[in-house]
Every structure is written in C-alpha cells, then in structure tokens.
Design a protein around this motif. Structure first.
Motif, PDB file in Angstrom:
ATOM      1  N   VAL A  31       0.863  -1.193   0.000  1.00  0.00           N
ATOM      2  CA  VAL A  31       0.000   0.000   0.000  1.00  0.00           C
ATOM      3  C   VAL A  31       0.892   1.233   0.000  1.00  0.00           C
ATOM      4  O   VAL A  31       1.763   1.396   0.875  1.00  0.00           O
ATOM      5  CB  VAL A  31      -0.929   0.028   1.231  1.00  0.00           C
ATOM      6  CG1 VAL A  31      -1.826   1.261   1.189  1.00  0.00           C
ATOM      7  CG2 VAL A  31      -1.770  -1.237   1.296  1.00  0.00           C
ATOM      8  N   VAL A  32       0.704   2.097  -0.972  1.00  0.00           N
ATOM      9  CA  VAL A  32       1.471   3.338  -1.078  1.00  0.00           C
ATOM     10  C   VAL A  32       0.545   4.509  -0.782  1.00  0.00           C
ATOM     11  O   VAL A  32      -0.507   4.648  -1.415  1.00  0.00           O
ATOM     12  CB  VAL A  32       2.083   3.491  -2.492  1.00  0.00           C
ATOM     13  CG1 VAL A  32       2.807   4.835  -2.606  1.00  0.00           C
ATOM     14  CG2 VAL A  32       3.032   2.344  -2.786  1.00  0.00           C
ATOM     15  N   VAL A  33       0.948   5.318   0.208  1.00  0.00           N
ATOM     16  CA  VAL A  33       0.171   6.517   0.584  1.00  0.00           C
ATOM     17  C   VAL A  33       0.863   7.714  -0.048  1.00  0.00           C
ATOM     18  O   VAL A  33       1.997   8.048   0.313  1.00  0.00           O
ATOM     19  CB  VAL A  33       0.080   6.687   2.107  1.00  0.00           C
ATOM     20  CG1 VAL A  33      -0.774   7.898   2.457  1.00  0.00           C
ATOM     21  CG2 VAL A  33      -0.490   5.426   2.752  1.00  0.00           C
ATOM     22  N   GLU A  34       0.199   8.344  -0.990  1.00  0.00           N
ATOM     23  CA  GLU A  34       0.805   9.430  -1.757  1.00  0.00           C
ATOM     24  C   GLU A  34       0.467  10.793  -1.161  1.00  0.00           C
ATOM     25  O   GLU A  34      -0.457  10.940  -0.358  1.00  0.00           O
ATOM     26  CB  GLU A  34       0.355   9.334  -3.215  1.00  0.00           C
ATOM     27  CG  GLU A  34       0.801   8.028  -3.877  1.00  0.00           C
ATOM     28  CD  GLU A  34       0.195   7.827  -5.247  1.00  0.00           C
ATOM     29  OE1 GLU A  34      -0.827   8.493  -5.545  1.00  0.00           O
ATOM     30  OE2 GLU A  34       0.734   6.997  -6.016  1.00  0.00           O
ATOM     31  N   ASN A  35       1.234  11.781  -1.593  1.00  0.00           N
ATOM     32  CA  ASN A  35       1.107  13.143  -1.066  1.00  0.00           C
ATOM     33  C   ASN A  35      -0.224  13.780  -1.458  1.00  0.00           C
ATOM     34  O   ASN A  35      -0.730  13.570  -2.562  1.00  0.00           O
ATOM     35  CB  ASN A  35       2.262  14.000  -1.600  1.00  0.00           C
ATOM     36  CG  ASN A  35       2.202  15.442  -1.095  1.00  0.00           C
ATOM     37  OD1 ASN A  35       2.278  15.686   0.097  1.00  0.00           O
ATOM     38  ND2 ASN A  35       2.052  16.385  -2.007  1.00  0.00           N
ATOM     39  N   VAL A  36      -0.774  14.550  -0.533  1.00  0.00           N
ATOM     40  CA  VAL A  36      -1.933  15.385  -0.833  1.00  0.00           C
ATOM     41  C   VAL A  36      -1.542  16.831  -0.579  1.00  0.00           C
ATOM     42  O   VAL A  36      -0.702  17.110   0.291  1.00  0.00           O
ATOM     43  CB  VAL A  36      -3.153  14.988   0.046  1.00  0.00           C
ATOM     44  CG1 VAL A  36      -2.946  15.390   1.493  1.00  0.00           C
ATOM     45  CG2 VAL A  36      -4.441  15.615  -0.502  1.00  0.00           C
ATOM     46  N   ASP A  37      -2.068  17.734  -1.345  1.00  0.00           N
ATOM     47  CA  ASP A  37      -1.759  19.158  -1.173  1.00  0.00           C
ATOM     48  C   ASP A  37      -2.594  19.709  -0.019  1.00  0.00           C
ATOM     49  O   ASP A  37      -3.763  20.035  -0.186  1.00  0.00           O
ATOM     50  CB  ASP A  37      -2.056  19.911  -2.467  1.00  0.00           C
ATOM     51  CG  ASP A  37      -1.670  21.391  -2.379  1.00  0.00           C
ATOM     52  OD1 ASP A  37      -1.238  21.833  -1.292  1.00  0.00           O
ATOM     53  OD2 ASP A  37      -1.801  22.101  -3.393  1.00  0.00           O
ATOM     54  N   GLU A  38      -1.970  19.804   1.160  1.00  0.00           N
ATOM     55  CA  GLU A  38      -2.696  20.290   2.337  1.00  0.00           C
ATOM     56  C   GLU A  38      -3.197  21.716   2.161  1.00  0.00           C
ATOM     57  O   GLU A  38      -4.181  22.115   2.792  1.00  0.00           O
ATOM     58  CB  GLU A  38      -1.797  20.218   3.582  1.00  0.00           C
ATOM     59  CG  GLU A  38      -1.460  18.819   4.044  1.00  0.00           C
ATOM     60  CD  GLU A  38      -0.216  18.282   3.367  1.00  0.00           C
ATOM     61  OE1 GLU A  38       0.282  17.239   3.803  1.00  0.00           O
ATOM     62  OE2 GLU A  38       0.261  18.928   2.410  1.00  0.00           O
ATOM     63  N   CYS A  39      -2.538  22.476   1.306  1.00  0.00           N
ATOM     64  CA  CYS A  39      -2.941  23.870   1.111  1.00  0.00           C
ATOM     65  C   CYS A  39      -4.324  23.985   0.478  1.00  0.00           C
ATOM     66  O   CYS A  39      -4.971  25.028   0.571  1.00  0.00           O
ATOM     67  CB  CYS A  39      -1.903  24.599   0.239  1.00  0.00           C
ATOM     68  SG  CYS A  39      -0.242  24.625   0.957  1.00  0.00           S
ATOM     69  N   GLY A  40      -4.754  22.906  -0.162  1.00  0.00           N
ATOM     70  CA  GLY A  40      -6.078  22.916  -0.783  1.00  0.00           C
ATOM     71  C   GLY A  40      -7.142  22.231   0.045  1.00  0.00           C
ATOM     72  O   GLY A  40      -8.306  22.172  -0.365  1.00  0.00           O
ATOM     73  N   VAL A  41      -6.759  21.707   1.208  1.00  0.00           N
ATOM     74  CA  VAL A  41      -7.727  21.008   2.064  1.00  0.00           C
ATOM     75  C   VAL A  41      -8.497  22.034   2.899  1.00  0.00           C
ATOM     76  O   VAL A  41      -7.897  22.918   3.523  1.00  0.00           O
ATOM     77  CB  VAL A  41      -7.011  20.002   2.996  1.00  0.00           C
ATOM     78  CG1 VAL A  41      -8.014  19.345   3.944  1.00  0.00           C
ATOM     79  CG2 VAL A  41      -6.285  18.949   2.163  1.00  0.00           C
TER      80      VAL A  41
END
Length: 333
Positions: A93-103
C-alpha cells in the motif's frame, strides 16, 4: 495423508485504488485503509480462512492515513507440512502526497482528516506551501515567526520539537507572523522653524546717551526674564494647535496638524497611513540654549513597532528693533 498442494492466497483488490497490473494499492493522505482480505484457493478454503492471520508493517490509525509513505499487509496461513511452514501473500500500500494547502476544514478530506487542514496564520499574511508529505507556512516580508496558528494536538517533545500526528515542517508552537517593520515619519514644512521676537534692549534714544553699567545690567536681567518664557510659550503653542503652529508660515498660515508630518507603515497588506496617530512631544533645549529647541515626533504601529524619532528644529531669532529700522530705511532708499 499429506496435502501435496498448499493453498493459494489471492489478494482481493480495492476496486478504486488497486493497480491491476502491479497489484499495488495507491491511496492518498486523508484516505482510510479498507481491508479487502484474500481469497483462499483450496478444497479446505474455509478452514484456512478461519486460521488466517493478518499483520501490518506499521500500526495503522483508526481514522485517516495522515502520513505519506508505504506499508505492507501480510496474510498468512499455517502449513506445518511445508517448508517454510506457512503460505503468505503480501499487499503493498502506497500513501501518496496530498496538497494540504487545498484542504478545507469540514469539507472532503478536511472532514475526515482534520490534521491535514493547513493551519497557516493567513490573517497575518502567512502563505501555505505544499511539501512532499507535509506543508509549511511562509511569513511575508517585514514579519517574523513560524507562520502557523496554534495546533493543539501537537505537544512539545522537550527537545525543541513537537510530537503528535502530522507535524508540519517549520512548526515552532504557532507563533504566527509578527509585523517587525517599523513605521517611517517624514517632517513636512519648515525645518528649522524660525520664530522672530524683539530683542530686549531697554529704552534707547537716537543719540544713544544714558547708557552706563547699570543700564546694561538691567537689560541683561530683562533678557534673562524674557528668555525664560520661551519654553512656556513654545509648549503653549504646540498644545493649543496640536503642533500645527510648527509648520505654519506667512504664505500658508491655516494648516492642520497632519500638514506638518507624514507617517507610513509598510505591511503585507500595503502602505498604511499612520499620520493621524503621530504624537508631538515637548520641546527640548539644544545644549541648554534658550534660542535653539528640538521637538520630537513619534508613532507606534498596530503591532507595537515604534518609528525612529524625528526632530523638528526650532530657532528663536531675537531681532534688534533699531537694526530692523535701519535695514528698513536702507531698503526704502
């Protein structure tokens, strides 16, 4: 009788996230891991499923996956008659980056995983910057601080850092962005400001008779008394006009206090006019002279930054009436 054919474990794919070619499950920060398990291909499948053990290469949170990275899920059934004595299938399982600035708080990922909501001090001008696996908050020019609001879930580790889920890069306790830019004051109008007063000479005739030591002493005493009132008169004029008298001239006699000074503060929002907040101080004698004074101007911005004090020079020029008269006569000729 020994089963010569050990069971075969087949990973059940996550329909939305498993790559059918590599069988790798790709998630993003903020997603929840859902266990799909395995299928056992064997005549005794039900028995094997009852003894199936599932282990994870790292502890998984109860809710969302806030940290980027990779982990493995091992599915194992015991087969004591084989070497090795088990059959195993592994899910990557690979957990990829999310752009926190858009959350956004309370929406989508932000609703399921509030620790991924960027906590930048935007009210003070901080700008969110996405990083690999995390984010940082950048303060604008003219300010200092870590750029973050306080994040209550993070606690000091006693070593200058913080512990807790999802510690963003550069977080130092939520100091925000403090304005460090000092306002600037500019003096308008005459500097120095010159006041002319009649020089005290006592009563004198055209022929200059009657001048003796006593008359000179009296003039000296009168001068001292006269000059002792200059400071009082200056203070009175400054207070009565809120400092406007200091920039009034014969050409421009009707001025306002704000015509005498300009104060500005450069902030991330732009230039802020602080002219109306400038305070005019009391006159201070220069080198103890009753004829030369300095008046200070000060201002403090909203963040508490104090401008460099600027000074208006005030010169009191004592004019001899006889000299003034002679000068006027020559001018008339």
């Amino acid at each position: 009788c020994v089963d010569e054919h050990p069971p075969v474990l087949e990973l059940r794919p996550d329909p939305a996230h498993t790559d059918p070619r590599t069988h790798v499950t790709h998630l993003s920060q903020g997603d929840k891991y859902v266990e799909f398990g395995v299928d056992v291909r064997d005549t005794n499948a039900e028995e094997y499923l009852r003894s199936l053990k599932i282990t994870y290469s790292r502890a998984l949170p109860q809710g969302c996956l806030s940290e980027m990275g990779e982990f493995y899920v091992n599915y194992t059934v015991a087969t004591p008659w084989t070497t090795p004595e088990f059959v195993r299938a592994t899910r990557t399982v690979v957990v990829e980056n999310v752009d926190e600035c858009g959350v956004r708080e309370g929406l989508g990922v932000g609703a399921n995983c509030p620790e991924l909501v960027a906590m930048c001090d935007v009210e003070s001008g901080a700008v969110c910057k996405d990083e690999i696996g995390t984010y940082s908050c950048l303060c604008p020019e003219g300010t200092e601080g870590d750029g973050f609001r306080l994040i209550p879930r993070l606690k000091p580790d006693g070593k200058g850092g913080f512990i807790g889920s999802m510690v963003p890069r550069g977080y130092k306790g939520g100091t925000g962005c403090r304005d460090t830019s000092r306002p600037v004051i500019e003096i308008l109008g005459p500097n120095p400001k010159v006041f002319q007063v009649a020089k005290v000479n006592g009563l004198k005739g055209v022929m200059r008779t009657g001048e003796d030591a006593d008359s000179h002493e009296r003039v000296k005493t009168l001068n001292a008394e006269h000059r002792s009132g200059y400071e009082r008169d200056l203070r009175s004029m400054i207070r009565a006009t809120s400092g406007a008298e200091l920039c009034a001239t014969t050409a421009k006699p009707n001025v306002r206090p704000t015509d005498c000074i300009r104060a500005t503060d450069r902030t991330y929002k732009g230039l802020v006019d602080l002219t109306g907040n400038v305070s005019v101080g009391e006159p201070i004698s220069k080198d103890g002279s009753p004829l030369h004074w300095r008046v200070p101007y000060n201002v403090v911005d909203e963040a508490g930054n104090k401008a460099k004090t600027v000074w208006r020079e005030v010169i009191i020029k004592e004019v001899d009436l006889n000299d003034f008269e002679q000068h006027a006569i020559k001018e008339a000729r």
